[in-house]
Design a protein around this motif. Structure first.
Motif, PDB file in Angstrom:
ATOM      1  N   VAL A  99     -13.394  11.796  24.828  1.00  0.00           N
ATOM      2  CA  VAL A  99     -13.356  10.397  25.032  1.00  0.00           C
ATOM      3  C   VAL A  99     -11.835   9.817  24.420  1.00  0.00           C
ATOM      4  O   VAL A  99     -11.536   9.000  25.006  1.00  0.00           O
ATOM      5  N   MET A 100     -11.309  10.463  23.561  1.00  0.00           N
ATOM      6  CA  MET A 100      -9.908  10.255  23.154  1.00  0.00           C
ATOM      7  C   MET A 100      -8.858  10.169  24.049  1.00  0.00           C
ATOM      8  O   MET A 100      -7.851   9.456  24.137  1.00  0.00           O
ATOM      9  N   GLY A 101      -9.137  10.908  25.354  1.00  0.00           N
ATOM     10  CA  GLY A 101      -8.410  10.867  26.515  1.00  0.00           C
ATOM     11  C   GLY A 101      -8.480   9.416  27.269  1.00  0.00           C
ATOM     12  O   GLY A 101      -7.506   9.108  27.944  1.00  0.00           O
ATOM     13  N   ARG A 102      -9.273   8.743  26.823  1.00  0.00           N
ATOM     14  CA  ARG A 102      -9.368   7.199  27.380  1.00  0.00           C
ATOM     15  C   ARG A 102      -8.849   6.378  26.593  1.00  0.00           C
ATOM     16  O   ARG A 102      -8.638   5.030  27.019  1.00  0.00           O
ATOM     17  N   ALA A 103      -8.201   6.716  25.536  1.00  0.00           N
ATOM     18  CA  ALA A 103      -7.412   5.596  24.700  1.00  0.00           C
ATOM     19  C   ALA A 103      -6.224   4.835  25.267  1.00  0.00           C
ATOM     20  O   ALA A 103      -6.247   3.673  24.954  1.00  0.00           O
ATOM     21  N   VAL A 104      -5.656   5.639  26.205  1.00  0.00           N
ATOM     22  CA  VAL A 104      -4.805   4.590  26.967  1.00  0.00           C
ATOM     23  C   VAL A 104      -5.160   3.567  27.834  1.00  0.00           C
ATOM     24  O   VAL A 104      -4.552   2.509  28.058  1.00  0.00           O
ATOM     25  N   THR A 106      -8.000   1.835  26.810  1.00  0.00           N
ATOM     26  CA  THR A 106      -8.772   0.996  25.792  1.00  0.00           C
ATOM     27  C   THR A 106      -7.945   0.062  24.997  1.00  0.00           C
ATOM     28  O   THR A 106      -6.927   0.570  24.352  1.00  0.00           O
ATOM     29  N   MET A 111     -13.357  -0.525  22.163  1.00  0.00           N
ATOM     30  CA  MET A 111     -13.864   0.752  21.850  1.00  0.00           C
ATOM     31  C   MET A 111     -13.989   1.207  23.230  1.00  0.00           C
ATOM     32  O   MET A 111     -14.129   0.477  24.368  1.00  0.00           O
ATOM     33  N   PRO A 112     -14.132   2.653  23.437  1.00  0.00           N
ATOM     34  CA  PRO A 112     -14.407   3.217  24.819  1.00  0.00           C
ATOM     35  C   PRO A 112     -15.754   2.661  25.306  1.00  0.00           C
ATOM     36  O   PRO A 112     -16.635   2.569  24.725  1.00  0.00           O
ATOM     37  N   ILE A 117     -17.027   6.936  28.615  1.00  0.00           N
ATOM     38  CA  ILE A 117     -18.140   8.038  28.073  1.00  0.00           C
ATOM     39  C   ILE A 117     -18.412   8.826  29.318  1.00  0.00           C
ATOM     40  O   ILE A 117     -18.448  10.178  29.187  1.00  0.00           O
ATOM     41  N   ARG A 152      -9.958  16.768  28.029  1.00  0.00           N
ATOM     42  CA  ARG A 152      -9.334  15.667  27.362  1.00  0.00           C
ATOM     43  C   ARG A 152      -8.401  15.114  28.444  1.00  0.00           C
ATOM     44  O   ARG A 152      -8.176  13.959  28.675  1.00  0.00           O
ATOM     45  N   GLN A 156      -7.954  11.777  30.735  1.00  0.00           N
ATOM     46  CA  GLN A 156      -6.890  10.754  30.526  1.00  0.00           C
ATOM     47  C   GLN A 156      -6.356  10.366  31.988  1.00  0.00           C
ATOM     48  O   GLN A 156      -5.583   9.443  32.381  1.00  0.00           O
TER      49      GLN A 156
END
Lengths: 268, 335
Positions: A99-104, A106, A111-112, A117, A152, A156
């Motif tokens: 899920v950290m791949g979605r940081a950009v 977010t 939060m994601p 997810i 991941r 992204q």
């Protein structure tokens, strides 16, 4: 169409030059293999393309834009990174890592989302790691961690993936699984990939799978040759690069009509 | 499913602990008395100066409980934040020198004014100064590496610790020295609403800031390199999180003195019981920290005849518990 173009790039630490006057390009759907021994400057070059280090001279263009003008959040939408060896501190669960791949995508206060997810879950399914989603990733084997890192990168959702020696500490099976996933990313997902590797055979693996492949042979901060694997990965260049006498053989196996492999013979 | 229930119960545990703690103390109160007092206070009834129970509940126990909650929550949450940021599960809220800085500030103000009137402002100021210095040292070589930052914290902590010793050495041994020593041991015994207003503001700001950025802590704990390629502005996010954690810790230390171990063991209890995902870990650490500190403070004010400084008890109970935790967590995914 060129996704990445590197023009006469140089980098040095204080007075120690790392690489000099490098030129390369990455097309859509292409795999570029950076091949060279330890300390030849591969990782530093990748760091510059990722925006972690800044070039001393020259420029790196992504979709025609100089990366020095891009913020981390803009760059991360175009390029993502699969590290060489990920050593985790906290035993996060596999899904939490992906899920950290979605940081950009977010926002700072967010939060994601559920959608993020499910994108992460799809990415895990693609690399066949979905059954481990609730397992602490620190308990996975090196090869499995590498697949999680690839998932991941898929989450992204950037068009370019940079891989720094993704197979360097894997057994033969996991090495192949990672390579197969790279092929899948290019063929099914239309990704373009730069992959630094120790193993020149990887270039043949991609070429054997009918992927548009280029090879840059790197030594002491320069390219000794740059082109298609069948043209530049030859016995002479390998001797220059690794000081190893080799024999390149063509094998016919099942549907690979013309499978090239390097057989090392003797160190010179 | 069962874990979800436990999580929720512990998350709201501070509410019950507040209520329970109102009964703890030498002056015993009945359930109806306490409820009457709370009802009259919440309905803004006029103050009755002859009501001794009201005074004890509202002016002595309540501020102490609220302050204990804030301090416990602040220390725990900034411990979680620093652990993630420094990719090290063994650091606590004092890693960047805020505790030693604040200790020196308090000692200095006691030396100068021979009273405790200005300890808050001095402790808070020097706590911030210490972190600022650590951050500055960490950036000397224009890198912003985590190791340099920790090194900066170690240097600054030891310098301020020496300065504390120097202050003790120079202090008048009959008045100033006991005050300094007692302050450093950490206590909530003089808690008042004024402390809550003073220390509460930075603590609440810090806690809220860390709640907001809690998921980003996951990404930052992957290390600078990966966090940046994942699209995070590493320097900005780091500075924001360090600022929030520092405000919370400095606020806590400046009103309560040196209270150790909360910032180390509470995050670990959260990690062990629930998750390393900061999305869940940060909220539960806030609640656990608040409850733990108030419970220990209940002990501090009831065990024995005289009050035992809280800082002594948190370490005394926390130390052995931490060793036990280390043993337990060894096989649970830690590298």
């Amino acid at each position: 169409m060129e996704l990445i173009k590197v023009n006469s790039a140089s980098f040095s630490y204080e007075k120690a030059p790392v690489f000099n006057n490098l030129n390369l390009k990455l097309n859509i759907g292409e795999v570029l293999c950076l091949i060279g021994s330890n300390g030849c400057g591969k990782t530093t070059l990748l760091d510059c393309i990722l925006g972690i280090k800044k070039l001393r001279k020259g420029e790196i263009l992504i979709n025609g834009v100089n990366i020095s003008k891009l913020k981390a959040s803009q760059l991360a939408k175009d390029i993502c990174y699969v590290p060489q060896f990920h050593r985790g501190t906290f035993p996060y669960k596999v899904l939490e890592i992906v899920v950290m791949g979605r940081a950009v995508y977010t926002g700072f206060f967010n939060m994601p989302s559920k959608e993020d997810i499910s994108i992460a879950m799809e990415a895990l399914e693609l690399v066949g790691m979905d059954k481990y989603k609730d397992k602490p990733y620190t308990e996975l084997s090196g090869g499995e961690v590498q697949l999680v890192m690839i998932a991941r990168a898929i989450a992204q959702n950037s068009s370019i993936i940079i891989m720094d020696e993704p197979t360097s500490h894997l057994d033969i099976r996991h090495e192949l699984i990672v390579l197969e996933n790279v092929v899948k990313l290019v063929k099914d997902k239309g990704k373009s990939i730069i992959i630094a590797t120790h193993s020149p055979n990887h270039a043949f693996h991609f070429e054997n799978n009918n992927i548009d492949t280029s090879v840059a042979l790197m030594r002491e901060g320069g390219f000794i040759d740059y082109g298609k694997p069948k043209d530049v990965v030859n016995e002479m260049n390998l001797d220059k690069l690794y000081k190893v006498k080799t024999k390149i053989v063509d094998i016919e196996v099942e549907h690979y009509y013309n499978m090239k492999q390097i057989v090392p013979l003797k160190s010179s | 499913m069962k874990r979800k229930k436990t999580y929720f119960l512990l998350l709201i545990s501070p509410i019950f602990i507040v209520f329970f703690s109102l009964f703890v103390g030498n002056y015993s109160l009945s359930l109806t008395e306490v409820i009457n007092i709370l009802v009259s206070k919440l309905s803004f009834a006029p103050y009755d100066p002859t009501n001794k129970a009201l005074y004890i509940v509202w002016n002595i126990r309540m501020p102490r409980i609220i302050l204990g909650m804030l301090v416990g929550a602040s220390l725990a949450v900034s411990g979680v934040a620093f652990q993630s940021l420094f990719k090290n599960p063994l650091v606590s809220s004092s890693i960047l020198g805020v505790t030693s800085g604040a200790g020196f500030g308090a000692a200095l103000s006691i030396l100068i004014f021979s009273s405790k009137n200005y300890t808050y402002i001095f402790a808070f100021g020097f706590g911030l100064l210490a972190v600022f210095l650590s951050y500055w040292i960490g950036r000397i070589y224009s890198t912003n590496s985590t190791v340099m930052l920790v090194l900066g914290g170690v240097v600054v902590s030891s310098v301020f610790s020496s300065l504390i010793s120097l202050a003790k050495y120079m202090a008048d041994p009959y008045n100033q020295l006991p005050t300094i020593v007692y302050w450093l041991m950490g206590s909530l015994s003089s808690a008042s609403y004024k402390d809550i207003y003073l220390g509460g503001i930075p603590m609440v700001i810090g806690i809220i800031g860390l709640i907001i950025s809690r998921w980003r802590l996951n990404v930052l704990s992957m290390g600078d390199r990966e966090a940046q390629t994942l699209g995070i502005n590493v320097n900005l996010n780091k500075a924001f999180i360090i600022s929030c954690a520092t405000l919370a810790t400095a606020g806590a230390v400046s009103v309560s003195g040196n209270i150790g171990w909360v910032g180390l063991i509470i995050p670990h209890i959260g990690r062990m019981m629930f998750s390393n995902d900061n999305k869940y870990l940060i909220p539960i650490s806030i609640s656990l920290g608040a409850s733990y500190l108030v419970l220990v403070d209940n002990l501090a004010r009831t065990i024995g005849g005289a009050e035992i400084p809280l800082g002594i008890l948190t370490s005394l109970l926390g130390g052995p518990f931490f060793v036990y935790l280390l043993k337990r967590t060894k096989g649970r995914g830690w590298d």
